[in-house]
Design a protein around this motif. Structure first.
Motif, PDB file in Angstrom:
ATOM      1  N   GLU A  42     -85.499  40.702 -20.236  1.00 40.15           N
ATOM      2  CA  GLU A  42     -84.910  39.942 -19.129  1.00 40.15           C
ATOM      3  C   GLU A  42     -83.611  40.581 -18.672  1.00 40.15           C
ATOM      4  O   GLU A  42     -82.885  41.167 -19.474  1.00 40.15           O
ATOM      5  CB  GLU A  42     -84.587  38.516 -19.560  1.00 40.15           C
ATOM      6  CG  GLU A  42     -85.780  37.639 -19.799  1.00 40.15           C
ATOM      7  CD  GLU A  42     -85.370  36.197 -20.045  1.00 40.15           C
ATOM      8  OE1 GLU A  42     -84.855  35.554 -19.104  1.00 40.15           O
ATOM      9  OE2 GLU A  42     -85.557  35.735 -21.173  1.00 40.15           O
TER      10      GLU A  42
ATOM     11  N   LEU B  54     -80.090  39.495 -17.648  1.00 44.26           N
ATOM     12  CA  LEU B  54     -79.247  38.310 -17.791  1.00 44.26           C
ATOM     13  C   LEU B  54     -77.916  38.552 -17.097  1.00 44.26           C
ATOM     14  O   LEU B  54     -77.514  39.699 -16.859  1.00 44.26           O
ATOM     15  CB  LEU B  54     -78.990  38.007 -19.271  1.00 44.26           C
ATOM     16  CG  LEU B  54     -80.199  37.736 -20.161  1.00 44.26           C
ATOM     17  CD1 LEU B  54     -79.742  37.443 -21.587  1.00 44.26           C
ATOM     18  CD2 LEU B  54     -81.033  36.584 -19.626  1.00 44.26           C
TER      19      LEU B  54
ATOM     20  N   ARG C 144     -79.363  44.105 -19.368  1.00 43.66           N
ATOM     21  CA  ARG C 144     -80.726  43.966 -19.880  1.00 43.66           C
ATOM     22  C   ARG C 144     -80.677  43.384 -21.284  1.00 43.66           C
ATOM     23  O   ARG C 144     -79.829  43.763 -22.083  1.00 43.66           O
ATOM     24  CB  ARG C 144     -81.425  45.321 -19.949  1.00 43.66           C
ATOM     25  CG  ARG C 144     -81.816  45.857 -18.614  1.00 43.66           C
ATOM     26  CD  ARG C 144     -82.484  47.227 -18.789  1.00 43.66           C
ATOM     27  NE  ARG C 144     -83.030  47.650 -17.524  1.00 43.66           N
ATOM     28  CZ  ARG C 144     -84.315  47.929 -17.323  1.00 43.66           C
ATOM     29  NH1 ARG C 144     -85.165  47.880 -18.313  1.00 43.66           N
ATOM     30  NH2 ARG C 144     -84.746  48.268 -16.135  1.00 43.66           N
TER      31      ARG C 144
ATOM     32  N   TRP D 226     -85.283  36.935 -27.673  1.00 45.47           N
ATOM     33  CA  TRP D 226     -86.193  38.069 -27.596  1.00 45.47           C
ATOM     34  C   TRP D 226     -86.432  38.515 -29.029  1.00 45.47           C
ATOM     35  O   TRP D 226     -85.481  38.872 -29.737  1.00 45.47           O
ATOM     36  CB  TRP D 226     -85.614  39.215 -26.766  1.00 45.47           C
ATOM     37  CG  TRP D 226     -86.651  40.247 -26.437  1.00 45.47           C
ATOM     38  CD1 TRP D 226     -87.520  40.210 -25.391  1.00 45.47           C
ATOM     39  CD2 TRP D 226     -86.936  41.437 -27.160  1.00 45.47           C
ATOM     40  NE1 TRP D 226     -88.334  41.319 -25.424  1.00 45.47           N
ATOM     41  CE2 TRP D 226     -87.993  42.087 -26.509  1.00 45.47           C
ATOM     42  CE3 TRP D 226     -86.411  42.018 -28.298  1.00 45.47           C
ATOM     43  CZ2 TRP D 226     -88.529  43.287 -26.939  1.00 45.47           C
ATOM     44  CZ3 TRP D 226     -86.948  43.211 -28.752  1.00 45.47           C
ATOM     45  CH2 TRP D 226     -87.997  43.838 -28.066  1.00 45.47           C
TER      46      TRP D 226
ATOM     47  N   ARG E 100     -80.107  33.247 -17.117  1.00 51.32           N
ATOM     48  CA  ARG E 100     -81.341  34.023 -16.962  1.00 51.32           C
ATOM     49  C   ARG E 100     -81.432  34.563 -15.548  1.00 51.32           C
ATOM     50  O   ARG E 100     -81.067  33.914 -14.584  1.00 51.32           O
ATOM     51  CB  ARG E 100     -82.546  33.143 -17.245  1.00 51.32           C
ATOM     52  CG  ARG E 100     -82.648  32.776 -18.697  1.00 51.32           C
ATOM     53  CD  ARG E 100     -83.989  32.164 -18.957  1.00 51.32           C
ATOM     54  NE  ARG E 100     -84.588  32.884 -20.049  1.00 51.32           N
ATOM     55  CZ  ARG E 100     -85.061  32.302 -21.135  1.00 51.32           C
ATOM     56  NH1 ARG E 100     -85.043  31.001 -21.244  1.00 51.32           N
ATOM     57  NH2 ARG E 100     -85.587  33.027 -22.092  1.00 51.32           N
TER      58      ARG E 100
ATOM     59  N   CYS F  11     -87.326  38.902 -15.190  1.00 53.61           N
ATOM     60  CA  CYS F  11     -87.978  39.596 -16.303  1.00 53.61           C
ATOM     61  C   CYS F  11     -88.307  41.028 -15.886  1.00 53.61           C
ATOM     62  O   CYS F  11     -88.482  41.310 -14.713  1.00 53.61           O
ATOM     63  CB  CYS F  11     -89.262  38.885 -16.691  1.00 53.61           C
ATOM     64  SG  CYS F  11     -88.993  37.252 -17.379  1.00 53.61           S
TER      65      CYS F  11
END
Length: 107
Positions: free
Chosen positions: A3, A5, A19, A78, A102, A105
């Motif tokens: 993801e 962020l 990342r 993760w 968030r 992705c």
């Protein structure tokens, strides 16, 4: 799937996009996790799978010293790495006022 962020401090306005995790092509060897470099105080993103090679120079944000309180149900995860969404240490103002939001992705 990793993801993108966003780190954002509600106190001083610090912001950083980064990342988290890895994609399908490198998920066995890469796990990008945010940290603070103890020597420079900089916000960095490094491979958590190689954390032992940094000789304690980095404090990763999944370590309890990097956030206040307990990690609640609204965490970001993760693999085995869990980030608290709120009350994280800001590298700029050194207060526990930074949150992780968030983004999108990636694979």
């Amino acid at each position: 799937m990793g993801e993108i962020l966003n780190a954002k401090c509600n106190q001083c306005g610090f912001q950083q996009q980064f990342r988290f995790g890895a994609g399908m092509g490198d998920h066995m060897t890469q796990c990008s996790v945010p940290a603070i470099d103890k020597q420079t105080g900089d916000f960095v993103v490094e491979n958590y799978f190689k954390k032992d090679s940094f000789n304690g120079q980095l404090m990763f944000y999944n370590e309890s010293e990097m956030y206040h309180g307990e990690v609640d149900r609204k965490f970001i995860q993760w693999k085995e790495v869990t980030l608290k969404r709120t009350d994280n240490l800001c590298p700029n103002c050194l207060r526990f006022t930074m949150s992780f939001e968030r983004g999108i992705c990636f694979d």
